[in-house]
Design a protein around this motif. Structure first.
Motif, PDB file in Angstrom:
ATOM      1  N   UNK A 163       0.841  -1.196   0.000  1.00 18.91           N
ATOM      2  CA  UNK A 163       0.000   0.000   0.000  1.00 18.91           C
ATOM      3  C   UNK A 163       0.879   1.251   0.000  1.00 18.91           C
ATOM      4  N   UNK A 164       0.350   2.309  -0.580  1.00 21.26           N
ATOM      5  CA  UNK A 164       1.102   3.556  -0.619  1.00 21.26           C
ATOM      6  C   UNK A 164       1.070   4.266   0.735  1.00 21.26           C
ATOM      7  N   UNK A 165       2.182   4.907   1.035  1.00 25.93           N
ATOM      8  CA  UNK A 165       2.352   5.697   2.250  1.00 25.93           C
ATOM      9  C   UNK A 165       2.936   7.046   1.871  1.00 25.93           C
ATOM     10  N   UNK A 166       2.752   8.034   2.741  1.00 22.95           N
ATOM     11  CA  UNK A 166       3.240   9.377   2.434  1.00 22.95           C
ATOM     12  C   UNK A 166       3.914  10.013   3.641  1.00 22.95           C
ATOM     13  N   UNK A 167       5.104  10.556   3.401  1.00 21.23           N
ATOM     14  CA  UNK A 167       5.786  11.403   4.370  1.00 21.23           C
ATOM     15  C   UNK A 167       5.627  12.859   3.922  1.00 21.23           C
ATOM     16  N   UNK A 168       5.216  13.713   4.854  1.00 16.88           N
ATOM     17  CA  UNK A 168       5.199  15.155   4.633  1.00 16.88           C
ATOM     18  C   UNK A 168       6.079  15.774   5.703  1.00 16.88           C
ATOM     19  N   UNK A 169       7.149  16.413   5.272  1.00 17.08           N
ATOM     20  CA  UNK A 169       8.240  16.809   6.160  1.00 17.08           C
ATOM     21  C   UNK A 169       8.536  18.297   6.005  1.00 17.08           C
ATOM     22  N   UNK A 170       8.713  18.980   7.121  1.00 14.96           N
ATOM     23  CA  UNK A 170       9.308  20.309   7.096  1.00 14.96           C
ATOM     24  C   UNK A 170      10.631  20.239   7.851  1.00 14.96           C
ATOM     25  N   UNK A 171      11.678  20.721   7.205  1.00 12.40           N
ATOM     26  CA  UNK A 171      13.033  20.585   7.727  1.00 12.40           C
ATOM     27  C   UNK A 171      13.723  21.942   7.783  1.00 12.40           C
ATOM     28  N   UNK A 172      14.402  22.180   8.880  1.00 16.08           N
ATOM     29  CA  UNK A 172      15.237  23.380   9.025  1.00 16.08           C
ATOM     30  C   UNK A 172      16.677  22.937   9.227  1.00 16.08           C
ATOM     31  N   UNK A 173      17.555  23.403   8.365  1.00 15.67           N
ATOM     32  CA  UNK A 173      18.951  23.000   8.404  1.00 15.67           C
ATOM     33  C   UNK A 173      19.661  23.546   9.634  1.00 15.67           C
ATOM     34  N   UNK A 174      20.772  22.942   9.952  1.00 14.37           N
ATOM     35  CA  UNK A 174      21.616  23.436  11.045  1.00 14.37           C
ATOM     36  C   UNK A 174      22.080  24.857  10.745  1.00 14.37           C
ATOM     37  N   UNK A 175      22.269  25.647  11.795  1.00  9.24           N
ATOM     38  CA  UNK A 175      22.751  27.018  11.670  1.00  9.24           C
ATOM     39  C   UNK A 175      24.147  27.140  12.273  1.00  9.24           C
ATOM     40  N   UNK A 176      24.954  27.977  11.617  1.00 12.74           N
ATOM     41  CA  UNK A 176      26.342  28.149  12.026  1.00 12.74           C
ATOM     42  C   UNK A 176      26.660  29.626  12.209  1.00 12.74           C
ATOM     43  N   UNK A 177      27.594  29.905  13.090  1.00 13.87           N
ATOM     44  CA  UNK A 177      28.088  31.254  13.278  1.00 13.87           C
ATOM     45  C   UNK A 177      29.606  31.190  13.428  1.00 13.87           C
ATOM     46  N   UNK A 178      30.297  31.936  12.586  1.00 15.38           N
ATOM     47  CA  UNK A 178      31.757  31.923  12.588  1.00 15.38           C
ATOM     48  C   UNK A 178      32.291  30.498  12.444  1.00 15.38           C
ATOM     49  N   UNK A 179      31.584  29.705  11.609  1.00 10.82           N
ATOM     50  CA  UNK A 179      32.021  28.349  11.334  1.00 10.82           C
ATOM     51  C   UNK A 179      31.658  27.320  12.377  1.00 10.82           C
ATOM     52  N   UNK A 180      30.971  27.749  13.453  1.00  7.83           N
ATOM     53  CA  UNK A 180      30.620  26.823  14.527  1.00  7.83           C
ATOM     54  C   UNK A 180      29.111  26.574  14.557  1.00  7.83           C
ATOM     55  N   UNK A 181      28.743  25.328  14.843  1.00  3.40           N
ATOM     56  CA  UNK A 181      27.338  24.950  14.937  1.00  3.40           C
ATOM     57  C   UNK A 181      26.687  25.639  16.134  1.00  3.40           C
ATOM     58  N   UNK A 182      25.619  26.403  15.883  1.00  4.31           N
ATOM     59  CA  UNK A 182      24.932  27.097  16.969  1.00  4.31           C
ATOM     60  C   UNK A 182      23.481  26.645  17.132  1.00  4.31           C
ATOM     61  N   UNK A 183      22.897  26.072  16.076  1.00  3.89           N
ATOM     62  CA  UNK A 183      21.547  25.529  16.163  1.00  3.89           C
ATOM     63  C   UNK A 183      21.496  24.223  15.388  1.00  3.89           C
ATOM     64  N   UNK A 184      21.038  23.169  16.044  1.00  5.80           N
ATOM     65  CA  UNK A 184      20.964  21.861  15.407  1.00  5.80           C
ATOM     66  C   UNK A 184      19.769  21.802  14.448  1.00  5.80           C
ATOM     67  N   UNK A 185      19.820  20.878  13.484  1.00  3.32           N
ATOM     68  CA  UNK A 185      18.695  20.751  12.560  1.00  3.32           C
ATOM     69  C   UNK A 185      17.428  20.293  13.260  1.00  3.32           C
ATOM     70  N   UNK A 186      16.295  20.718  12.709  1.00  5.48           N
ATOM     71  CA  UNK A 186      14.982  20.382  13.253  1.00  5.48           C
ATOM     72  C   UNK A 186      14.101  19.797  12.153  1.00  5.48           C
ATOM     73  N   UNK A 187      13.175  18.915  12.561  1.00  6.29           N
ATOM     74  CA  UNK A 187      12.253  18.333  11.594  1.00  6.29           C
ATOM     75  C   UNK A 187      10.893  18.078  12.246  1.00  6.29           C
ATOM     76  N   UNK A 188       9.839  18.334  11.482  1.00  7.64           N
ATOM     77  CA  UNK A 188       8.475  17.947  11.852  1.00  7.64           C
ATOM     78  C   UNK A 188       7.918  17.111  10.708  1.00  7.64           C
ATOM     79  N   UNK A 189       6.979  16.205  11.022  1.00  4.24           N
ATOM     80  CA  UNK A 189       6.522  15.297   9.971  1.00  4.24           C
ATOM     81  C   UNK A 189       5.109  14.781  10.206  1.00  4.24           C
ATOM     82  N   UNK A 190       4.380  14.667   9.096  1.00  4.60           N
ATOM     83  CA  UNK A 190       3.121  13.917   9.041  1.00  4.60           C
ATOM     84  C   UNK A 190       3.390  12.608   8.317  1.00  4.60           C
TER      85      UNK A 190
END
Length: 260
Positions: A163-190
Motif C-alpha cells: 500500500x502507498x504511504x506518504x511522508x510530509x516533512x518540514x526541515x530546518x537545516x543546522x545554523x552556524x556562526x563563525x564556522x561553529x554549529x549554533x543551532x541543530x537541525x529540526x524536523x516535523x513530519x506527518x
C-alpha cells in the motif's frame, strides 16, 4: 462585529492555505505540490535521469545510468520508480543510493513510497545526512518513519506492505556562526496525514561514512555548513517511490511545526 469576525476567519484561512507560509500543508497520499514547489520524481525515466544521480560515497559500486527500474504502479495507474539495484544486494546501503542533483537548506518535502514485501528496507535522507527510515516490521528508533535513532517509530500510522504511504516533512537545516554549529537541525513530519514528529532535534549524522554527508566526520557530530540533496536509499529491496516534490523555505526561527 459579525463582518469583522468573518474577515478575521478568512484571513486566518488564507494564512493556513498560502503556499508561501510554513503553516501551509496539504498532506497525505496524493498531496499536490504548491505552485512554488519543484516536482522531483513523477515515476518517469526522463525525470529520474534529469534530476537524480548516484551518491558516490565511500561504498559506491554501481554506475550510471541509474539502475533503479521504472515499473508499473501496483495499485494505481501509471509508472513508479523501484529501488532495487544489483549493487545493493544483501543490504549494502551506500552502494547504489540516488540523490537529487540540486541541493537544499530549509524545505517542505513530500514523498510517497510503497514497500512490496515484508522486511522491505530503504530510507529518505534530508540533505543527504539525516534519515527518515523506511523499514517494514520495525517499531524501534531504527524503524518505520523514525527520525533514525532520535525518535521511536510511529508504526501505528503505517499502511503496511503493498500500500502507498506518504511522508510530509518540514526541515530546518543546522545554523552556524563563525564556522561553529549554533543551532541543530529540526524536523516535523506527518505520516499518512497524521502528525507524528514535531520539532525533533537531530543531534548527529547517524550511520557512519557510508550513510551520507558528514557521517564520517567526528562520529557524525561534525556537521558542516553545506546544503545537500534529497537521497533515497537502496538496500537491495523492492521499495517503490512516486510523487516526490520539494518546496524550498527560509525558516528564520527554530520552528518546523506546520498545520494539516
Amino acid at each position: 462585529m459579525r463582518f469583522t469576525g468573518f474577515i478575521t476567519s478568512l484571513f486566518a484561512l488564507f494564512l493556513l492555505l498560502s503556499p508561501g507560509s510554513s503553516a501551509w500543508a496539504e498532506v497525505g497520499i496524493g498531496a499536490t505540490a504548491p505552485a512554488d514547489a519543484e516536482i522531483l520524481l513523477d515515476g518517469s525515466r526522463e525525470m529520474l535521469d534529469q534530476k537524480w544521480t548516484y551518491w558516490e560515497g565511500p561504498r559506491f559500486s554501481s554506475s550510471l545510468p541509474i539502475k533503479w527500474k521504472v515499473v508499473e504502479d501496483p495499485v494505481d495507474a501509471g509508472t513508479v520508480i523501484m529501488s532495487d539495484d544489483p549493487a545493493a544486494a544483501g543490504g549494502k546501503y551506500g552502494t547504489a543510493d540516488i540523490v537529487t542533483k540540486k541541493k537544499y537548506q530549509d524545505f517542505r518535502l513530500h514523498v510517497e513510497f510503497l514497500v512490496m514485501k515484508p522486511g522491505g528496507n530503504s530510507g529518505v535522507y534530508l540533505q543527504n545526512r539525516y534519515e527518515i527510515q523506511v523499514l517494514d516490521g520495525d517499531k524501534t528508533k531504527h524503524g518505520m518513519a523514525a527520525v533514525i535513532n532520535e525518535t521511536e517509530s510511529p508504526y501505528h500510522a503505517y499502511n503496511g506492505t503493498g500500500k502507498w504511504n506518504a511522508y510530509d516533512i518540514t526541515f530546518r537545516a543546522a545554523r552556524f556562526k563563525d564556522g561553529k554549529l549554533v543551532e541543530k537541525p529540526l524536523v516535523s513530519m506527518y505520516f499518512n496525514g497524521k502528525k507524528v514528529h514535531e520539532n525533533v532535534t537531530i543531534n548527529k549524522v547517524w550511520g557512519g561514512a557510508n550513510s551520507g554527508l558528514d557521517g564520517g566526520n567526528n562520529n557524525g557530530f561534525g556537521i558542516t555548513d553545506t546544503p545537500g540533496g534529497i537521497k533515497l536509499q537502496c538496500e537491495g529491496h523492492d521499495v517503490r517511490y512516486r510523487n516526490i516534490w520539494i518546496q524550498p523555505l527560509d525558516l528564520k526561527t527554530a520552528d518546523t511545526d506546520f498545520k494539516e
